[in-house]
Scaffold this motif. Structure first.
Motif, PDB file in Angstrom:
ATOM      1  N   ILE A 283       0.477  -1.227   0.053  1.00 30.53           N
ATOM      2  CA  ILE A 283      -0.244   0.192  -0.007  1.00 30.53           C
ATOM      3  C   ILE A 283       0.623   1.388   0.209  1.00 30.53           C
ATOM      4  N   LEU A 284       1.807   1.142   0.108  1.00 31.14           N
ATOM      5  CA  LEU A 284       3.245   1.748  -0.025  1.00 31.14           C
ATOM      6  C   LEU A 284       3.719   2.226  -1.477  1.00 31.14           C
ATOM      7  N   HIS A 285       3.898   4.155  -1.700  1.00 26.91           N
ATOM      8  CA  HIS A 285       4.950   4.475  -2.634  1.00 26.91           C
ATOM      9  C   HIS A 285       5.526   3.718  -2.779  1.00 26.91           C
ATOM     10  N   GLN A 286       6.275   3.048  -4.229  1.00 29.03           N
ATOM     11  CA  GLN A 286       8.150   2.382  -4.555  1.00 29.03           C
ATOM     12  C   GLN A 286       8.848   3.050  -3.618  1.00 29.03           C
ATOM     13  N   LYS A 287       8.835   4.394  -3.764  1.00 28.67           N
ATOM     14  CA  LYS A 287      10.187   5.207  -2.883  1.00 28.67           C
ATOM     15  C   LYS A 287      10.137   4.717  -1.746  1.00 28.67           C
ATOM     16  N   GLU A 288       8.672   4.963  -1.179  1.00 26.06           N
ATOM     17  CA  GLU A 288       8.507   4.801   0.298  1.00 26.06           C
ATOM     18  C   GLU A 288       8.553   2.884   1.252  1.00 26.06           C
ATOM     19  N   GLN A 289       9.107   2.363   0.447  1.00 21.38           N
ATOM     20  CA  GLN A 289       9.172   0.694   1.089  1.00 21.38           C
ATOM     21  C   GLN A 289      10.230   0.956   1.143  1.00 21.38           C
TER      22      GLN A 289
ATOM     23  N   GLN B  24       4.053   7.996   1.854  1.00 18.84           N
ATOM     24  CA  GLN B  24       2.566   7.974   0.494  1.00 18.84           C
ATOM     25  C   GLN B  24       2.023   6.392   0.659  1.00 18.84           C
ATOM     26  N   VAL B  25       0.616   6.820   1.296  1.00 18.06           N
ATOM     27  CA  VAL B  25       0.204   5.751   0.277  1.00 18.06           C
ATOM     28  C   VAL B  25      -0.650   5.794  -0.994  1.00 18.06           C
ATOM     29  N   MET B  26      -0.320   4.415  -0.878  1.00 12.09           N
ATOM     30  CA  MET B  26      -1.278   4.321  -2.658  1.00 12.09           C
ATOM     31  C   MET B  26      -2.774   4.210  -2.624  1.00 12.09           C
ATOM     32  N   HIS B  27      -3.450   4.445  -3.265  1.00 14.25           N
ATOM     33  CA  HIS B  27      -4.914   4.277  -3.172  1.00 14.25           C
ATOM     34  C   HIS B  27      -5.070   3.689  -4.275  1.00 14.25           C
ATOM     35  N   LYS B  28      -6.048   2.697  -4.088  1.00 14.18           N
ATOM     36  CA  LYS B  28      -5.835   2.038  -5.244  1.00 14.18           C
ATOM     37  C   LYS B  28      -6.947   2.188  -6.474  1.00 14.18           C
ATOM     38  N   LYS B  29      -7.275   3.383  -6.209  1.00 16.44           N
ATOM     39  CA  LYS B  29      -7.607   3.940  -7.698  1.00 16.44           C
ATOM     40  C   LYS B  29      -6.403   4.504  -8.343  1.00 16.44           C
TER      41      LYS B  29
END
Length: 470
Positions: A55-61, A84-89
């Motif tokens: 659920i996290l942006h790639q650079k935040e993982q 940064q959390v990645m929303h399902k959309k």
């Protein structure tokens, strides 16, 4: 999924306005409340099949993984991330994530409290986040300063950017003596080509690698080091520098070299030994047999290794060899046993067996060194047979046979006892003829009178032999 019972007011937490979740040590969600699902846009059932990193942006993982690792390592009990959390959309959402570690019955779980971040509140919280980041950095620096291993940063050009104080205890240098210097100056000349290829390959292909080489101490000696290296890249994915952890493995390398020499010596001995050398497990199976088994018994090593040792033993010899009580009394024993040749015949072996025990003193395996004594055994059997036949001949001879030495009776057969009675306690020379033995002759024959036990003289013919004559 229900909220863990360890957290109170389950229903209130599930309906809380801010996101609350629990992940296991692998980062998998085991609980999420409604707000957490609303922030991410997923259903609760979907969230419970996902990990935190999904659920996290790639650079935040990577930052999140580092945060969980730091908590697990005990550097701190809790931490806060602006992420940064990645929303399902597909769009990202600025959020603040508080993470704390909870351990119960050796099971680690991370409790996550997440809330979206408005721009105004983000500016307001910036100072607090910077303060927490500084504390985290101080913890990391504390580890670097007190570690027994050497931490080192090396630029892409090969210059030392930073080295931790542990270098003083291992190599003898002050940190200032190395900063800015090319690292290859301190590498053993024989290892420099390896190091050059090592870093070139690392920069091209991999992000992490481990290598071994020698570094020069300030006193001119060299120590073996094991280096764990991680490549750091910029936003353009260009190689910027490496983070290295150097560990002194000089003693470990010495032991490995000694072990290698011992193995080479063992291989040399076993490869050329004429005796059969074997290792038998506690279960009785062959773990190793020397190549000499082919010359001795006709089998290849592959045919025997892994099979039961009983396969080779004669049935009549098994009980004595496998009797564990023998090994409880002494760790070394000697056995005479028969081993089956591949052609079906049995050969006699003299086997020296030694028990090998583990660190707790428990029976682990048996080392055996067996020598073919078939020819010797046949000669001994033949000698015993001849001795038996000669003894039978002497015992049943119709002539009297007397053996003496130094004037004392050593042996008389039954015929002599019947003729002369039991041997007298006095010197035998009082009864035998007085003629001397000649060293030049093996024996002689004479006729002489001899007093019997009854006191009556009688004439006898004597054949006298010197048993020690050549």
């Amino acid at each position: 999924m229900r909220m863990p019972q360890q957290l109170p007011m389950e229903s209130m937490i599930h309906k809380a306005p801010n996101g609350i979740g629990v992940v296991d040590a692998e980062g998998r969600f085991t609980y999420v409340n409604e707000a957490f699902c609303r922030i991410c846009g997923y259903l609760e059932e979907e969230m419970l099949t996902m990990t935190l990193y999904m659920i996290l942006h790639q650079k935040e993982q990577e930052r999140a993984a580092f945060a969980l690792s730091a908590l697990t390592s005990g550097f701190q009990q809790s931490g806060q991330l602006r992420t940064q959390v990645m929303h399902k959309k597909g769009h990202s959402i600025e959020a603040i994530m508080d993470i704390s570690l909870h351990t119960e019955q050796d099971e680690q779980r991370f409790f996550i409290y997440i809330q979206t971040e408005a721009r105004a509140s983000r500016d307001q919280d910036q100072g607090q986040l910077q303060g927490q980041g500084a504390a985290w950095l101080n913890n990391c620096l504390h580890v670097l300063e007190h570690s027994l291993d050497i931490f080192c940063r090396i630029s892409s050009e090969g210059n030392i950017l930073y080295v931790s104080p542990a270098v003083k205890g291992i190599l003898g240098y002050e940190t200032g003596e190395l900063t800015g210097a090319p690292y290859w100056l301190y590498v053993h000349p024989e290892d420099r080509a390896f190091i050059q290829n090592y870093f070139q390959d690392l920069a091209r292909m991999t992000e992490r690698s481990v290598g071994r080489f020698r570094l020069r101490c300030k006193n001119g000696s060299y120590v073996w080091m094991e280096s764990a290296c991680k490549i750091l890249r910029n936003e353009q994915n260009e190689f910027v520098e490496t983070m290295n952890v150097f560990r002194d493995i000089t003693e470990q390398k010495r032991q490995e070299d000694q072990l290698r020499r011992n193995k080479a010596m063992f291989d040399l001995i076993t490869e050329h030994a004429q005796d059969l050398i074997s290792y038998v497990s506690a279960e009785g199976d062959f773990e190793y047999v020397s190549p000499s088994i082919r010359a001795l018994l006709g089998y290849s090593q592959q045919e025997i290794i892994g099979t039961s040792s009983l396969f080779l033993m004669h049935e009549e010899d098994r009980a004595a060899v496998i009797d564990r009580s023998l090994f409880e009394e002494a760790d070394v024993s000697l056995h005479m046993l028969r081993l089956r040749h591949k052609n079906g015949t049995y050969l006699w072996f003299e086997s020296f067996m030694k028990v090998i025990r583990d660190d707790e003193g428990r029976f682990d395996k048996i080392m055996g060194i067996a020598r073919d004594i078939t020819t010797r055994r046949a000669a001994e059997d033949k000698l015993r047979e001849q001795e038996y036949r000669y003894r039978e001949l002497v015992e049943n001879s119709p002539d009297a046979v007397i053996i003496s030495a130094g004037g004392k009776w050593l042996y008389v057969n039954q015929t002599a006892v019947q003729l002369f009675g039991a041997p007298p306690k006095k010197s035998c020379w009082n009864m035998l003829p007085k003629a001397p033995l000649s060293a030049a002759h093996r024996g002689y024959s004479i006729s002489s009178s001899l007093w019997s036990e009854t006191g009556h003289p009688s004439w006898w013919s004597f054949s006298v032999f010197d048993l020690m004559a050549p």
